[in-house]
Design a protein around this motif. Structure first.
Motif, PDB file in Angstrom:
ATOM      1  N   UNK A 141     -15.237 -20.686 -16.439  1.00  0.00           N
ATOM      2  CA  UNK A 141     -15.104 -20.642 -14.484  1.00  0.00           C
ATOM      3  C   UNK A 141     -14.562 -19.804 -13.940  1.00  0.00           C
ATOM      4  N   UNK A 142     -12.662 -19.898 -13.839  1.00  0.00           N
ATOM      5  CA  UNK A 142     -12.115 -19.118 -13.439  1.00  0.00           C
ATOM      6  C   UNK A 142     -12.416 -18.165 -13.747  1.00  0.00           C
ATOM      7  N   UNK A 143     -13.235 -17.237 -14.323  1.00  0.00           N
ATOM      8  CA  UNK A 143     -13.142 -15.539 -13.660  1.00  0.00           C
ATOM      9  C   UNK A 143     -13.934 -15.440 -12.849  1.00  0.00           C
ATOM     10  N   UNK A 144     -14.715 -16.607 -11.969  1.00  0.00           N
ATOM     11  CA  UNK A 144     -15.801 -16.471 -11.248  1.00  0.00           C
ATOM     12  C   UNK A 144     -14.429 -16.460  -9.564  1.00  0.00           C
ATOM     13  N   UNK A 145     -13.418 -16.816  -9.773  1.00  0.00           N
ATOM     14  CA  UNK A 145     -12.405 -16.550  -8.594  1.00  0.00           C
ATOM     15  C   UNK A 145     -12.799 -15.303  -8.044  1.00  0.00           C
ATOM     16  N   UNK A 152     -13.618  -6.236 -16.985  1.00  0.00           N
ATOM     17  CA  UNK A 152     -14.934  -6.208 -18.190  1.00  0.00           C
ATOM     18  C   UNK A 152     -15.071  -4.761 -18.922  1.00  0.00           C
ATOM     19  N   UNK A 153     -15.364  -4.819 -20.279  1.00  0.00           N
ATOM     20  CA  UNK A 153     -16.641  -3.836 -20.924  1.00  0.00           C
ATOM     21  C   UNK A 153     -17.463  -3.524 -20.102  1.00  0.00           C
ATOM     22  N   UNK A 154     -17.603  -2.047 -19.823  1.00  0.00           N
ATOM     23  CA  UNK A 154     -19.275  -1.742 -19.487  1.00  0.00           C
ATOM     24  C   UNK A 154     -20.541  -2.726 -20.221  1.00  0.00           C
ATOM     25  N   UNK A 155     -21.748  -2.482 -19.606  1.00  0.00           N
ATOM     26  CA  UNK A 155     -22.426  -3.508 -20.441  1.00  0.00           C
ATOM     27  C   UNK A 155     -23.672  -3.030 -21.742  1.00  0.00           C
ATOM     28  N   UNK A 156     -23.362  -1.402 -22.439  1.00  0.00           N
ATOM     29  CA  UNK A 156     -23.340  -1.153 -22.937  1.00  0.00           C
ATOM     30  C   UNK A 156     -22.562  -1.531 -24.251  1.00  0.00           C
ATOM     31  N   UNK A 172     -22.195 -17.741 -14.794  1.00  0.00           N
ATOM     32  CA  UNK A 172     -20.725 -17.883 -14.102  1.00  0.00           C
ATOM     33  C   UNK A 172     -20.991 -16.175 -13.917  1.00  0.00           C
ATOM     34  N   UNK A 173     -21.103 -16.096 -12.560  1.00  0.00           N
ATOM     35  CA  UNK A 173     -21.078 -14.491 -11.712  1.00  0.00           C
ATOM     36  C   UNK A 173     -19.388 -13.992 -11.377  1.00  0.00           C
ATOM     37  N   UNK A 174     -19.640 -13.093 -12.164  1.00  0.00           N
ATOM     38  CA  UNK A 174     -17.740 -12.420 -12.920  1.00  0.00           C
ATOM     39  C   UNK A 174     -17.817 -10.956 -11.736  1.00  0.00           C
ATOM     40  N   UNK A 175     -16.960 -10.844 -10.601  1.00  0.00           N
ATOM     41  CA  UNK A 175     -17.560  -9.264 -10.244  1.00  0.00           C
ATOM     42  C   UNK A 175     -15.974  -8.341 -11.314  1.00  0.00           C
ATOM     43  N   UNK A 176     -16.057  -7.239 -11.628  1.00  0.00           N
ATOM     44  CA  UNK A 176     -14.997  -7.176 -12.462  1.00  0.00           C
ATOM     45  C   UNK A 176     -14.473  -5.918 -11.428  1.00  0.00           C
ATOM     46  N   UNK A 177     -13.367  -5.501 -11.737  1.00  0.00           N
ATOM     47  CA  UNK A 177     -12.648  -4.828 -10.714  1.00  0.00           C
ATOM     48  C   UNK A 177     -12.810  -3.422 -12.149  1.00  0.00           C
ATOM     49  N   UNK A 178     -13.617  -3.558 -13.299  1.00  0.00           N
ATOM     50  CA  UNK A 178     -13.605  -1.828 -13.793  1.00  0.00           C
ATOM     51  C   UNK A 178     -14.666  -3.017 -14.918  1.00  0.00           C
ATOM     52  N   UNK A 198      -9.094 -10.448 -18.843  1.00  0.00           N
ATOM     53  CA  UNK A 198     -10.425  -9.667 -19.615  1.00  0.00           C
ATOM     54  C   UNK A 198     -10.966 -10.707 -20.694  1.00  0.00           C
ATOM     55  N   UNK A 199     -12.270 -10.332 -20.962  1.00  0.00           N
ATOM     56  CA  UNK A 199     -12.651 -10.770 -21.960  1.00  0.00           C
ATOM     57  C   UNK A 199     -12.998  -9.387 -23.179  1.00  0.00           C
TER      58      UNK A 199
END
Length: 265
Positions: A141-145, A152-156, A172-178, A198-199
């Motif tokens: 949940x902290x990743x939503x900050x 994160x890695x690309x969804x594919x 949990x909604x995360x907006x990755x920088x890349x 990062x995950x």
């Protein structure tokens, strides 16, 4: 006199036949790979190219060295990339002998190009953070900050799919920088301080303990990554490729994988 000559010729013929049989047996043995203890297979000398998921980079270097030592006639070269990149290479006809992906879905999409796959290991996700965890990340949940730089890695990419799965399950909604092309790229961003978290797979974080810490994700919130291995139908060394894939399930190979943090298949 004629009888003596006839007997001598007969004896010589018998001796010649025995010698030919012996030489044929020796010639047959010389073509066998004497280093097939684990699989019990007879493998000719070969240079194998194995396409493997990025998360296997370190452990497969160890496994490859062990395999070559046990199989003196075989050389194993690895090409590491994200599983989706490897799949594209296979479809484009890249010369290779075996494939190991970080998910079963990618492998299942290549049934016309591979032999029957076998899962050789499993893995789980962790949150990679900078050494000492300066941002005090404690859970998913902290990743939503929004103040936190998360990569994160690309969804594919398999690890990207697993990441999305665990985040969606916890709403949990995360907006990755890349969004990176493979798990090692995600880890690198955290190592270099370009991201706060990062995950990544547990095994990847364990390769950089001097630069990152790993925050455990509870099993109930985590995803299990499966690694299937298969031969490629275009391999020019079908027997050697099959022997290597089979070896990955042997006790020796499994110990190498588990020592690196991978779970039993």
């Amino acid at each position: 006199m004629s009888l003596v000559i006839t007997r001598r010729r007969s004896a010589a013929a018998v001796l010649s036949a025995a010698l030919l049989v012996s030489l044929a047996a020796c010639g047959s043995d010389s073509k066998k790979d004497s280093g097939s203890k684990s699989t019990g297979a007879t493998v000719t000398k070969a240079d194998l190219t194995v396409l493997a998921a990025s998360s296997l980079t370190d452990v497969f270097k160890t496994a490859g060295a062990a395999y070559e030592k046990e199989h003196p006639g075989v050389k194993v070269k690895f090409s590491f990339a994200g599983s989706q990149e490897l799949a594209a290479q296979v479809k484009q006809g890249a010369p290779a002998d075996a494939l190991v992906t970080a998910d079963t879905k990618t492998m299942d999409g290549l049934t016309s190009d591979t032999g029957t796959p076998t899962v050789i290991a499993k893995n789980r996700l962790v949150i990679a953070v900078g050494k000492g965890n300066p941002e005090k990340v404690a859970s998913l949940k902290d990743l939503a900050d929004t103040k936190l730089k998360v990569v994160l890695a690309a969804p594919e990419v398999p690890v990207g799919k697993y990441s999305k799965k665990v985040l969606d399950a916890q709403k949990i909604t995360v907006k990755p920088v890349s969004q990176e092309p493979n798990v090692r790229a995600v880890l690198s961003k955290v190592e270099l301080g370009e991201a706060d978290a990062g995950l990544v797979y547990k095994t990847d974080a364990s390769t950089a303990t001097d630069k990152v810490d790993a925050i455990t994700i509870p099993d109930a919130q985590n995803a299990v990554a499966s690694y299937p291995a298969a031969t490629l139908k275009t391999s020019k060394h079908a027997d050697a490729a099959a022997a290597f894939v089979k070896w990955l399930s042997t006790p020796e190979a499994q110990k190498i994988l588990q020592d690196a943090g991978f779970q039993q298949p």
